[in-house]
Design a protein around this motif. Structure first.
Motif, PDB file in Angstrom:
ATOM      1  N   VAL A  25       1.690  17.124  23.054  1.00 59.63           N
ATOM      2  CA  VAL A  25       0.388  16.575  23.436  1.00 59.63           C
ATOM      3  C   VAL A  25       0.360  15.079  23.108  1.00 59.63           C
ATOM      4  N   PRO A  26      -0.111  14.227  24.031  1.00 55.11           N
ATOM      5  CA  PRO A  26      -0.035  12.773  23.811  1.00 55.11           C
ATOM      6  C   PRO A  26      -1.088  12.213  22.863  1.00 55.11           C
ATOM      7  N   LEU A  27      -1.048  12.693  21.623  1.00 52.38           N
ATOM      8  CA  LEU A  27      -1.698  12.060  20.480  1.00 52.38           C
ATOM      9  C   LEU A  27      -0.564  11.777  19.498  1.00 52.38           C
ATOM     10  N   PHE A  28      -0.520  10.593  18.895  1.00 48.50           N
ATOM     11  CA  PHE A  28       0.724  10.182  18.255  1.00 48.50           C
ATOM     12  C   PHE A  28       0.563   9.804  16.785  1.00 48.50           C
ATOM     13  N   THR A  29       1.615  10.129  16.018  1.00 52.75           N
ATOM     14  CA  THR A  29       1.817   9.577  14.686  1.00 52.75           C
ATOM     15  C   THR A  29       2.883   8.494  14.813  1.00 52.75           C
ATOM     16  N   THR A  30       2.557   7.302  14.330  1.00 54.85           N
ATOM     17  CA  THR A  30       3.450   6.153  14.500  1.00 54.85           C
ATOM     18  C   THR A  30       3.857   5.605  13.138  1.00 54.85           C
ATOM     19  N   LEU A  31       5.155   5.414  12.956  1.00 54.06           N
ATOM     20  CA  LEU A  31       5.710   4.818  11.746  1.00 54.06           C
ATOM     21  C   LEU A  31       6.286   3.445  12.100  1.00 54.06           C
ATOM     22  N   ARG A  32       5.998   2.485  11.262  1.00 51.83           N
ATOM     23  CA  ARG A  32       6.602   1.153  11.401  1.00 51.83           C
ATOM     24  C   ARG A  32       7.449   0.931  10.158  1.00 51.83           C
ATOM     25  N   VAL A  33       8.755   0.802  10.354  1.00 47.93           N
ATOM     26  CA  VAL A  33       9.707   0.772   9.242  1.00 47.93           C
ATOM     27  C   VAL A  33      10.396  -0.589   9.196  1.00 47.93           C
ATOM     28  N   THR A  34      10.312  -1.250   8.034  1.00 47.74           N
ATOM     29  CA  THR A  34      10.942  -2.552   7.837  1.00 47.74           C
ATOM     30  C   THR A  34      11.849  -2.485   6.619  1.00 47.74           C
ATOM     31  N   PRO A  35      13.170  -2.603   6.777  1.00 54.97           N
ATOM     32  CA  PRO A  35      14.056  -2.616   5.606  1.00 54.97           C
ATOM     33  C   PRO A  35      13.712  -3.772   4.673  1.00 54.97           C
ATOM     34  N   GLN A  36      13.708  -3.479   3.382  1.00 55.44           N
ATOM     35  CA  GLN A  36      13.458  -4.521   2.381  1.00 55.44           C
ATOM     36  C   GLN A  36      14.053  -4.062   1.051  1.00 55.44           C
ATOM     37  N   ASP A  37      13.846  -4.832  -0.002  1.00 62.20           N
ATOM     38  CA  ASP A  37      14.516  -4.552  -1.272  1.00 62.20           C
ATOM     39  C   ASP A  37      13.901  -3.395  -2.049  1.00 62.20           C
ATOM     40  N   THR A  38      12.628  -3.115  -1.799  1.00 63.52           N
ATOM     41  CA  THR A  38      11.943  -2.019  -2.492  1.00 63.52           C
ATOM     42  C   THR A  38      11.254  -1.122  -1.475  1.00 63.52           C
ATOM     43  N   THR A  39      10.961   0.098  -1.894  1.00 67.87           N
ATOM     44  CA  THR A  39      10.284   1.044  -1.001  1.00 67.87           C
ATOM     45  C   THR A  39       8.775   0.946  -1.174  1.00 67.87           C
ATOM     46  N   GLU A  40       8.079   0.831  -0.040  1.00 67.08           N
ATOM     47  CA  GLU A  40       6.618   0.870  -0.007  1.00 67.08           C
ATOM     48  C   GLU A  40       6.205   1.900   1.039  1.00 67.08           C
ATOM     49  N   VAL A  41       5.201   2.710   0.728  1.00 66.77           N
ATOM     50  CA  VAL A  41       4.647   3.661   1.683  1.00 66.77           C
ATOM     51  C   VAL A  41       3.180   3.307   1.869  1.00 66.77           C
ATOM     52  N   VAL A  42       2.797   3.008   3.125  1.00 73.11           N
ATOM     53  CA  VAL A  42       1.470   2.455   3.394  1.00 73.11           C
ATOM     54  C   VAL A  42       0.766   3.278   4.470  1.00 73.11           C
ATOM     55  N   PRO A  43      -0.034   4.290   4.092  1.00 73.99           N
ATOM     56  CA  PRO A  43      -0.851   5.008   5.086  1.00 73.99           C
ATOM     57  C   PRO A  43      -1.993   4.106   5.559  1.00 73.99           C
ATOM     58  N   LEU A  44      -2.243   4.098   6.856  1.00 73.92           N
ATOM     59  CA  LEU A  44      -3.265   3.243   7.442  1.00 73.92           C
ATOM     60  C   LEU A  44      -4.268   4.091   8.229  1.00 73.92           C
ATOM     61  N   GLY A  45      -5.519   3.675   8.228  1.00 71.95           N
ATOM     62  CA  GLY A  45      -6.518   4.323   9.058  1.00 71.95           C
ATOM     63  C   GLY A  45      -7.272   5.435   8.359  1.00 71.95           C
ATOM     64  N   ALA A  46      -8.441   5.751   8.922  1.00 71.31           N
ATOM     65  CA  ALA A  46      -9.338   6.734   8.313  1.00 71.31           C
ATOM     66  C   ALA A  46      -8.724   8.124   8.268  1.00 71.31           C
ATOM     67  N   GLU A  47      -7.939   8.493   9.281  1.00 69.65           N
ATOM     68  CA  GLU A  47      -7.374   9.847   9.341  1.00 69.65           C
ATOM     69  C   GLU A  47      -6.459  10.125   8.148  1.00 69.65           C
ATOM     70  N   LEU A  48      -5.815   9.074   7.627  1.00 72.84           N
ATOM     71  CA  LEU A  48      -4.871   9.241   6.514  1.00 72.84           C
ATOM     72  C   LEU A  48      -5.453   8.830   5.165  1.00 72.84           C
ATOM     73  N   ALA A  49      -6.757   8.593   5.127  1.00 75.49           N
ATOM     74  CA  ALA A  49      -7.393   8.237   3.859  1.00 75.49           C
ATOM     75  C   ALA A  49      -7.174   9.358   2.846  1.00 75.49           C
ATOM     76  N   GLY A  50      -6.723   8.988   1.664  1.00 76.37           N
ATOM     77  CA  GLY A  50      -6.485   9.970   0.617  1.00 76.37           C
ATOM     78  C   GLY A  50      -5.080  10.541   0.593  1.00 76.37           C
ATOM     79  N   THR A  51      -4.255  10.244   1.597  1.00 76.42           N
ATOM     80  CA  THR A  51      -2.868  10.715   1.558  1.00 76.42           C
ATOM     81  C   THR A  51      -2.050   9.816   0.645  1.00 76.42           C
TER      82      THR A  51
END
Length: 302
Positions: A25-51
């Motif tokens: 179904v064309p509703l999407f989860t999108t990940l934007r991945v940028t290599p860097q020296d440390t790991t960061e996980v950044v949930p964005l938007g109201a749907e992912l609030a609290g994750t």
């Protein structure tokens, strides 16, 4: 180099195809991945609030699954996560996160895993392939999981086949929906399930839209879950009278999927579905979609 991974929602079972049949179904989860020296996980938007905004996040743990299958260490990166998929509604939000994460981890590692290995990792983590296979490959997918591997057939959606999705404004956990299922079934119910799931797969493969209403009958899970989803029994029995080609609980629910002919107006069906919600004291959304055929897409950004 930054890249994005876009994984679609999915609707599983489609009635009798329990744990083995689903579509994208064309509703999407999108990940934007940028290599860097440390790991960061950044949930964005109201749907992912609290994750989780750390390495306990489900998407990041899915990335680690790819590294584990490849026998490699996952490089550090910034992972931004957004989703259009409503959580705990039976539209494969966890499968989109899982597949998106595995594909992202595989991409970060230089793609050591082929598509079949990615599917097998996802199916074994999920416990069944019905959501993860269409999330990965798009279209309609019939899939099985056994000790030898995950096996699938992808079907191109029949011409003119569309989906109408009713998404109520309440959540239903998969664990709760599975808890109501019986531990044993009669031979008659097993034969009914086998014959109808086979008919449904065959009808979808050759475009026999006229057979969908009959093929989507189910005694394995929907009748047991109906008390958890007010109005579901009415929709399963009567949606065809209001323009639906067939109806089914979407995954474990509470969303409901109706097939429709895209050449026909769906206004009558929308009115009926909103009426069912109103009679049961519910609110929610009714949306029309084509079936997504792209599956999970990776795009490298400059």
């Amino acid at each position: 180099m930054t890249f994005t991974v876009r994984a679609p929602a999915s609707s599983a079972n489609l009635g009798p195809g329990f744990d083995s049949l689903g579509l994208s179904v064309p509703l999407f989860t999108t990940l934007r991945v940028t290599p860097q020296d440390t790991t960061e996980v950044v949930p964005l938007g109201a749907e992912l609030a609290g994750t989780a905004a750390d390495e306990s996040n489900y998407v990041y743990r899915a990335m680690l699954l790819a590294a584990r299958r490849a026998g490699r260490e996952l490089p550090p990166a910034r992972i931004e996560i957004e989703t259009e998929v409503p959580l705990a509604r039976g539209l494969g939000s966890s499968a989109a996160a899982l597949v998106g994460g595995i594909v992202a981890g595989n991409e970060l590692l230089g793609r050591p895993l082929d598509d079949e290995a990615v599917l097998d990792v996802a199916a074994r983590e999920e416990g069944h392939p019905d959501n993860v296979a269409p999330a990965l490959f798009g279209g309609i997918v019939v899939a099985t999981l056994d000790k030898l591997g995950t096996h699938y057939i992808r079907l191109e959606p029949p011409a003119h086949l569309g989906v109408t999705v009713l998404v109520p404004d309440f959540e239903l956990s998969t664990s709760k929906a599975r808890a109501v299922l019986p531990k044993e079934y009669s031979r008659a119910d097993a034969v009914h399930a086998l014959s109808h799931s086979a008919l449904l797969a065959a009808a979808l493969s050759v475009g026999r839209l006229d057979l969908l209403r009959h093929a989507m009958q189910d005694y394995i899970h929907q009748i047991w879950r109906a008390p958890l989803v007010p109005g579901l029994s009415d929709i399963l029995d009567d949606a065809h009278k209001h323009g639906a080609l067939g109806a089914a609980l979407s995954g474990a629910g509470p969303s409901v999927l109706c097939f429709h002919d895209r050449r026909e107006d769906t206004g009558r069906l929308h009115t009926y579905l909103h009426g069912v919600m109103a009679r049961n004291g519910l609110s929610g959304r009714v949306m029309d979609f084509s079936i997504d055929t792209a599956g999970t897409v990776v795009e490298r950004l400059t």
